[in-house]
Design an enzyme around this catalytic site. Sequence first.
Site, PDB file in Angstrom:
ATOM      1  N   CYS A   1      11.989 -50.474 -15.591  1.00  0.00           N
ATOM      2  CA  CYS A   1      13.119 -49.750 -15.007  1.00  0.00           C
ATOM      3  C   CYS A   1      13.926 -50.586 -14.007  1.00  0.00           C
ATOM      4  O   CYS A   1      15.156 -50.567 -14.020  1.00  0.00           O
ATOM      5  CB  CYS A   1      12.645 -48.470 -14.331  1.00  0.00           C
ATOM      6  SG  CYS A   1      11.148 -48.660 -13.359  1.00  0.00           S
TER       7      CYS A   1
ATOM      8  N   HIS B   1      15.887 -45.564  -8.232  1.00  0.00           N
ATOM      9  CA  HIS B   1      15.518 -46.860  -7.663  1.00  0.00           C
ATOM     10  C   HIS B   1      16.769 -47.511  -7.074  1.00  0.00           C
ATOM     11  O   HIS B   1      17.850 -47.434  -7.653  1.00  0.00           O
ATOM     12  CB  HIS B   1      14.985 -47.811  -8.755  1.00  0.00           C
ATOM     13  CG  HIS B   1      13.628 -47.457  -9.276  1.00  0.00           C
ATOM     14  ND1 HIS B   1      12.865 -46.423  -8.789  1.00  0.00           N
ATOM     15  CD2 HIS B   1      12.881 -48.055 -10.256  1.00  0.00           C
ATOM     16  CE1 HIS B   1      11.720 -46.390  -9.450  1.00  0.00           C
ATOM     17  NE2 HIS B   1      11.703 -47.358 -10.342  1.00  0.00           N
TER      18      HIS B   1
END
Lengths: 340, 340
Positions: free
Chosen positions: A130, A245
């Site tokens: 990710c 994130h």
Amino acid sequence: MANNYNVCVLGATGMVGKEMIKILEEQNFPVARFLPLASERTAGSKVTFRGKEYTVEEAKPGSFKDMQIGLFSAGAKVSKVFAPEAAKAGCVVIDNTSQFRMDPSVPLVVPEVNPQAIKRHKGIIANPNCSTAQMVLPLKPIYDKAGIERIVVSTYQSTSGWGKEAIAEMYDQTKKLLADPRARVEAKYIFKQIAFNCVPQIDQFTDNGYTKEEMKMYDETRKIFEDDNIQVTATCVRVPVAIGHSETVNVKTRKKISIAEVRKLIGSFPTCVVMDDPAKGIYPTPIECEGRNETFVGRIREDISQENGIDMWIVSDNLRRGAALNAVLIAQKMITDKLI
Amino acid sequence: MANNYNVCVLGATGMVGKEMIKILEEQNFPVARFLPLASERTAGSKVTFRGKEYTVEEAKPGSFKDMQIGLFSAGAKVSKVFAPEAAKAGCVVIDNTSQFRMDPSVPLVVPEVNPQAIKRHKGIIANPNCSTAQMVLPLKPIYDKAGIERIVVSTYQSTSGWGKEAIAEMYDQTKKLLADPRARVEAKYIFKQIAFNCVPQIDQFTDNGYTKEEMKMYDETRKIFEDDNIQVTATCVRVPVAIGHSETVNVKTRKKISIAEVRKLIGSFPTCVVMDDPAKGIYPTPIECEGRNETFVGRIREDISQENGIDMWIVSDNLRRGAALNAVLIAQKMITDKLI
């Protein structure tokens, strides 16, 4: 008329699996037959796809017969066993685990960045980690225009990256600490207390002192750009955020490029959004990016510490861009390019 | 026999002021007369020093008569007015605000790093910004041994750095969001929601796209090392932590230095602690450093992306190391060196 495809989701009860199902719906993916699969532990639970309830079946070597596309996100060990089985049965696996990412025979793909790699697949295509996926997107147009010599990245990664148990652990610890600031809280999923704390360890340590997560950013960036001259150093940190994130990214390009041009290039790149107006206090934060498909970039500025340096702040929904969405976009690209 | 000194604390009711009083007690500082001062707003409140209750007096130009040491932490505007007044009255001001840090006539001091600067003072000595103070400490022995060419730093700064109201805001938002994840929370002190979020803005933006906080790390590092050849790029981010700043620091040295030597140098440097054993999951996190005077360094490793590169993770209690403790240590050093 477009074809429809038999699609299975392995890991259908996990956070990424659920997001995959949601994105198949949202993107109106041409599904003929839908098959949710999971390991023995969660098989038998129910999931809903397009208003219809399905019982999650236990994945077995024979599960992939008649399936054409398999979206896998049930952990590396599960993929190790079942991805080759599925590929053998003619089901193209788009694998979200780390199992095959660095396998030279498996393409590692962010479809907006290196779509050309898809056609080299031999039954398995890997989704990057990710934190790598959201970083390479805005870097791609910069790479194409000015080249990239070196990247220094520090991450601010949400608990969802470690699964739903990690989010629950964060909320549970938070509740206990609000009730009693001196409470001793248990850290079972994340290595240390994550509530009101930062933990500079994601995944296990490797021999060179970097964690596996940090080495993924190094290895995968080079593989996706097909350029082993790109240097990367990463420090990956878990922060008390549920979803999304964030990354501080310091880039040294090979050629001079103006900040105005960088903004323009990123803003014109598919699925990237420039959210950057310091004078108005505009920059992305994780809570604003939750549930969004785009990768948001702010704090873009000329690095005052080196020639050809750029600093930026990249935020994205890690369950989507860095996982479920990326997998579905690979499948869509295969259909568009008639590779399936 | 050692002398005792008349000490006033300006900003005695703030987080740093309270910590200053606590540290004067802990360090058994030779106080003859103690005078807590504050602005009109909080004057009249009570503080306790060595078991005795004091009424906080309103700071006035005449407050500093007979005072020998003034620890100031009531904001840059207050220091601008009162520090010259105090200095004129013969009270040496150790100022924790940003007001005089870059004034060429004011020394900017971390006593373990550049004690030689103290004696150049003309009545005012500046304490660096918290994120700079904790960074220059472990970098000092590396600088002395191998030189420093460039620093890339990303911070994970706690809410206490923005005052007690910011901590309260974080807890208040957190409570509301735990009760209702869809709640809209108000952000009054920190620029955006900080609960379960990361905010890449600390202090105001400057014209070059960096924030003032980031430029402080650039300017102050160079001033403390007295070396304008050191290049620094910083990205400062607020995270949902109460006390304790963390930093990922990527350093390029001028000469080759081994990681074993870096560990040894930092471990032998005053007030620095190496907390670094990845195999055993040992590295510092903010909650472990709260209330501690030391600066903790972990994740020390050779940077795989460049020659002469070092990566590390530095954590410290920002209210202590980066503020109150640093101020008291400057005062102690002046006494030891008979500069007062």
